[in-house]
Enzyme design. Structure first.
Site, PDB file in Angstrom:
ATOM      1  N   GLY A  10    -114.954  78.987  27.212  1.00  0.00           N
ATOM      2  CA  GLY A  10    -114.906  80.413  27.580  1.00  0.00           C
ATOM      3  C   GLY A  10    -113.971  81.358  26.840  1.00  0.00           C
ATOM      4  N   ARG A  71    -119.356  76.530  23.047  1.00  0.00           N
ATOM      5  CA  ARG A  71    -119.254  75.434  24.138  1.00  0.00           C
ATOM      6  C   ARG A  71    -120.064  74.214  23.303  1.00  0.00           C
ATOM      7  NH1 ARG A  71    -117.503  76.937  29.039  1.00  0.00           N
ATOM      8  NH2 ARG A  71    -117.807  79.090  29.725  1.00  0.00           N
ATOM      9  N   ASP A 105    -110.344  72.052  29.801  1.00  0.00           N
ATOM     10  CA  ASP A 105    -110.381  70.907  29.916  1.00  0.00           C
ATOM     11  C   ASP A 105    -111.542  70.135  29.170  1.00  0.00           C
ATOM     12  OD1 ASP A 105    -109.912  68.591  31.717  1.00  0.00           O
ATOM     13  OD2 ASP A 105    -112.120  68.556  32.105  1.00  0.00           O
ATOM     14  N   THR A 128    -107.376  78.833  30.304  1.00  0.00           N
ATOM     15  CA  THR A 128    -108.506  78.989  31.432  1.00  0.00           C
ATOM     16  C   THR A 128    -108.165  80.206  32.311  1.00  0.00           C
ATOM     17  OG1 THR A 128    -109.689  78.079  32.964  1.00  0.00           O
ATOM     18  CG2 THR A 128    -107.767  77.089  32.798  1.00  0.00           C
ATOM     19  N   ILE A 129    -108.954  81.027  32.546  1.00  0.00           N
ATOM     20  CA  ILE A 129    -108.681  81.898  33.524  1.00  0.00           C
ATOM     21  C   ILE A 129    -108.776  81.382  34.975  1.00  0.00           C
ATOM     22  CG2 ILE A 129    -109.752  83.813  32.219  1.00  0.00           C
ATOM     23  CD1 ILE A 129    -112.079  83.717  34.398  1.00  0.00           C
ATOM     24  N   ASP A 130    -109.300  80.120  34.920  1.00  0.00           N
ATOM     25  CA  ASP A 130    -109.527  79.501  36.413  1.00  0.00           C
ATOM     26  C   ASP A 130    -108.231  78.758  36.831  1.00  0.00           C
ATOM     27  OD1 ASP A 130    -112.064  80.201  36.461  1.00  0.00           O
ATOM     28  OD2 ASP A 130    -112.584  78.156  35.131  1.00  0.00           O
ATOM     29  N   ASP A 132    -107.126  75.739  36.393  1.00  0.00           N
ATOM     30  CA  ASP A 132    -107.313  74.507  36.913  1.00  0.00           C
ATOM     31  C   ASP A 132    -107.086  73.281  36.278  1.00  0.00           C
ATOM     32  OD1 ASP A 132    -109.461  74.783  34.984  1.00  0.00           O
ATOM     33  OD2 ASP A 132    -111.112  74.567  36.429  1.00  0.00           O
ATOM     34  N   ARG A 165    -119.027  99.788  55.355  1.00  0.00           N
ATOM     35  CA  ARG A 165    -119.530  98.478  55.017  1.00  0.00           C
ATOM     36  C   ARG A 165    -118.518  97.435  54.936  1.00  0.00           C
ATOM     37  NH1 ARG A 165    -122.867 101.343  49.815  1.00  0.00           N
ATOM     38  NH2 ARG A 165    -124.775 102.091  51.220  1.00  0.00           N
ATOM     39  N   MET A 172    -115.003  84.520  39.807  1.00  0.00           N
ATOM     40  CA  MET A 172    -115.083  83.293  39.042  1.00  0.00           C
ATOM     41  C   MET A 172    -114.114  82.271  39.364  1.00  0.00           C
ATOM     42  SD  MET A 172    -115.920  84.315  35.048  1.00  0.00           S
ATOM     43  CE  MET A 172    -117.564  84.833  34.432  1.00  0.00           C
ATOM     44  N   ARG A 174    -114.940  78.508  39.172  1.00  0.00           N
ATOM     45  CA  ARG A 174    -115.666  77.336  39.402  1.00  0.00           C
ATOM     46  C   ARG A 174    -115.382  76.571  40.521  1.00  0.00           C
ATOM     47  NH1 ARG A 174    -119.274  76.489  35.706  1.00  0.00           N
ATOM     48  NH2 ARG A 174    -119.442  74.356  36.167  1.00  0.00           N
ATOM     49  N   HIS A 275    -118.318  88.434  34.128  1.00  0.00           N
ATOM     50  CA  HIS A 275    -117.469  88.210  32.766  1.00  0.00           C
ATOM     51  C   HIS A 275    -116.410  89.320  32.783  1.00  0.00           C
ATOM     52  CE1 HIS A 275    -120.649  85.095  32.109  1.00  0.00           C
ATOM     53  NE2 HIS A 275    -119.864  84.732  31.355  1.00  0.00           N
ATOM     54  N   LEU A 276    -116.408  90.587  33.647  1.00  0.00           N
ATOM     55  CA  LEU A 276    -115.130  91.449  33.631  1.00  0.00           C
ATOM     56  C   LEU A 276    -114.258  90.633  33.896  1.00  0.00           C
ATOM     57  CD1 LEU A 276    -116.758  94.142  36.041  1.00  0.00           C
ATOM     58  CD2 LEU A 276    -116.127  94.508  33.729  1.00  0.00           C
ATOM     59  N   GLN A 277    -114.082  89.689  34.465  1.00  0.00           N
ATOM     60  CA  GLN A 277    -112.489  88.784  34.684  1.00  0.00           C
ATOM     61  C   GLN A 277    -112.326  88.321  33.545  1.00  0.00           C
ATOM     62  OE1 GLN A 277    -113.357  86.455  38.560  1.00  0.00           O
ATOM     63  NE2 GLN A 277    -115.455  87.349  38.154  1.00  0.00           N
ATOM     64  N   ARG A 278    -113.115  87.979  32.581  1.00  0.00           N
ATOM     65  CA  ARG A 278    -112.539  87.562  31.380  1.00  0.00           C
ATOM     66  C   ARG A 278    -112.084  88.520  30.237  1.00  0.00           C
ATOM     67  NH1 ARG A 278    -113.675  82.209  30.708  1.00  0.00           N
ATOM     68  NH2 ARG A 278    -115.267  81.326  31.826  1.00  0.00           N
TER      69      ARG A 278
END
Length: 354
Positions: A10, A71, A105, A128-130, A132, A165, A172, A174, A275-278
């Site tokens: 990604g 990928r 990874d 990675t944005i994650d 991890d 509300r 994201m 994972r 995917h805004l986060q990327r």
């Protein structure tokens, strides 16, 4: 020395600062850099572009990667080494001395296998944005990602308050809860759901009802895409997997909104940031971290220290064997959730005075 670079998996804010730093460092040592296009696919098919200092000096502010990504997995079929053979042939034909693989990874797993099985001269850069990946405290892209979530939630807060509300924001990450946890703390979320902690639906709903009774007119829930609801388990949008066997995650936000509205009677909406986060330009932190990792990866190559990955430890950049950097998921340090939990407590007796 002729050095190839590729970016796999990604996209991620901070990739271009890494590329820029590698190209400059190799250039300063009298070497040449080329970029393989679209990750391992370009390495297999021989698609590349020359990377010169004058072409890369100003890409530090650009998001994504100028090399493209994919990928593609050269080891998709473990019984068929043809793709890996073609990859090796490509680098032989291009007369490449070493490769710097920038990825998560999966990308680094391929790099590790190329080194261990074929002694291919490769160095890894974790991305990675994650957040991890093991062996590094933080990965570039993570800081930008949580800032994007924070800015988005700050905007959603106003509409949630206006309409009284609850807003469920799906992030994201994972199978690791780093993004959800940090973003939840930064936005004063009423509750955070991460994969590492069993979700207590009753507790979450009780908190929302108690705060509504205390006068708070809206609620914010941050949910990681990999969190599990007790009644349904992990939610996925489809059962298809990519070349590395990963299923597409998503959908927990919509399910959670239905549960909250049913149990609390409060109108609830879900927003999936996706995917805004990327996207977008990297933060200052990610520009600096990407630059430092790129410089040190290039230095490893120049010193012919292959089979290693650069990493952040504390404030310093170190290196570790690729074999130690892949294969183990780095899940959220639960101390962060324990600290965040101070804000998830509620008093069942609103008249109680501590």
């Amino acid at each position: 020395m002729k050095v190839a670079l590729l970016t796999g998996g990604g996209d991620c804010p901070g990739l271009n600062p890494v590329i820029r730093a590698v190209v400059r460092t190799i250039h300063n040592a009298g070497g040449k850099s080329i970029g393989m296009l679209e990750g391992w696919r370009g390495a297999i098919e021989g698609n590349f572009t020359d990377l010169r200092v004058q072409d890369t000096d100003e890409i530090i502010a650009r998001g994504g990667t100028i090399l493209g990504s994919s990928r593609t997995n050269p080891y998709k079929d473990p019984d068929d080494p043809e793709l890996a053979d073609r990859l090796i042939k490509t680098f032989d034909e291009l007369d490449v001395d070493a490769l710097i693989a920038i990825g998560g990874d999966d990308t680094l797993g391929v790099a590790s296998r190329l080194y261990s099985e074929r002694k291919f001269p490769v160095v890894g850069v974790p991305k990675t944005i994650d957040n991890d990946l093991s062996c590094t405290d933080f990965t570039f892209g993570f800081d930008t990602s949580i800032n994007i979530v924070m800015e988005s939630v700050d905007r959603l807060r106003t509409t949630a308050e206006s309409h009284r509300r609850v807003m469920v924001i799906e992030t994201m990450g994972r199978h690791a809860g780093w993004i959800a946890c940090f973003a939840g703390i930064a936005t004063a979320a009423d509750f955070i759901l991460v994969p590492e902690v069993e979700v207590d639906i009753d507790e979450m709903c009780n908190i929302l009802k108690a705060r509504r009774a205390e006068g708070k007119s809206y609620g914010l829930i941050i949910a990681s895409e990999g969190a599990k609801l007790p009644q349904s388990g992990m939610v996925t949008q489809d059962a298809e997997v990519d070349d590395f066997g990963h299923v597409k995650l998503g959908g927990i936000g919509d399910n959670l909104a239905e549960v909250i509205e049913e149990r609390t009677g409060i109108e609830t909406r879900a927003v999936t940031l996706g995917h805004l986060q990327r996207g977008g330009p990297p933060s200052a932190y990610d520009r600096v971290l990407g630059t430092r990792l790129g410089i040190n990866a290039a230095r490893l190559v120049l010193n012919r220290q292959y089979g290693r990955m650069v990493a952040l430890r504390g404030m310093g950049i170190v290196d570790a064997p690729l074999s130690e950097a892949v294969g183990t998921l780095r899940t959220l340090d639960l101390e962060f959730m324990r600290e965040a939990g101070e804000f998830f407590k509620y008093d069942a007796d609103p008249n109680h005075t501590p």
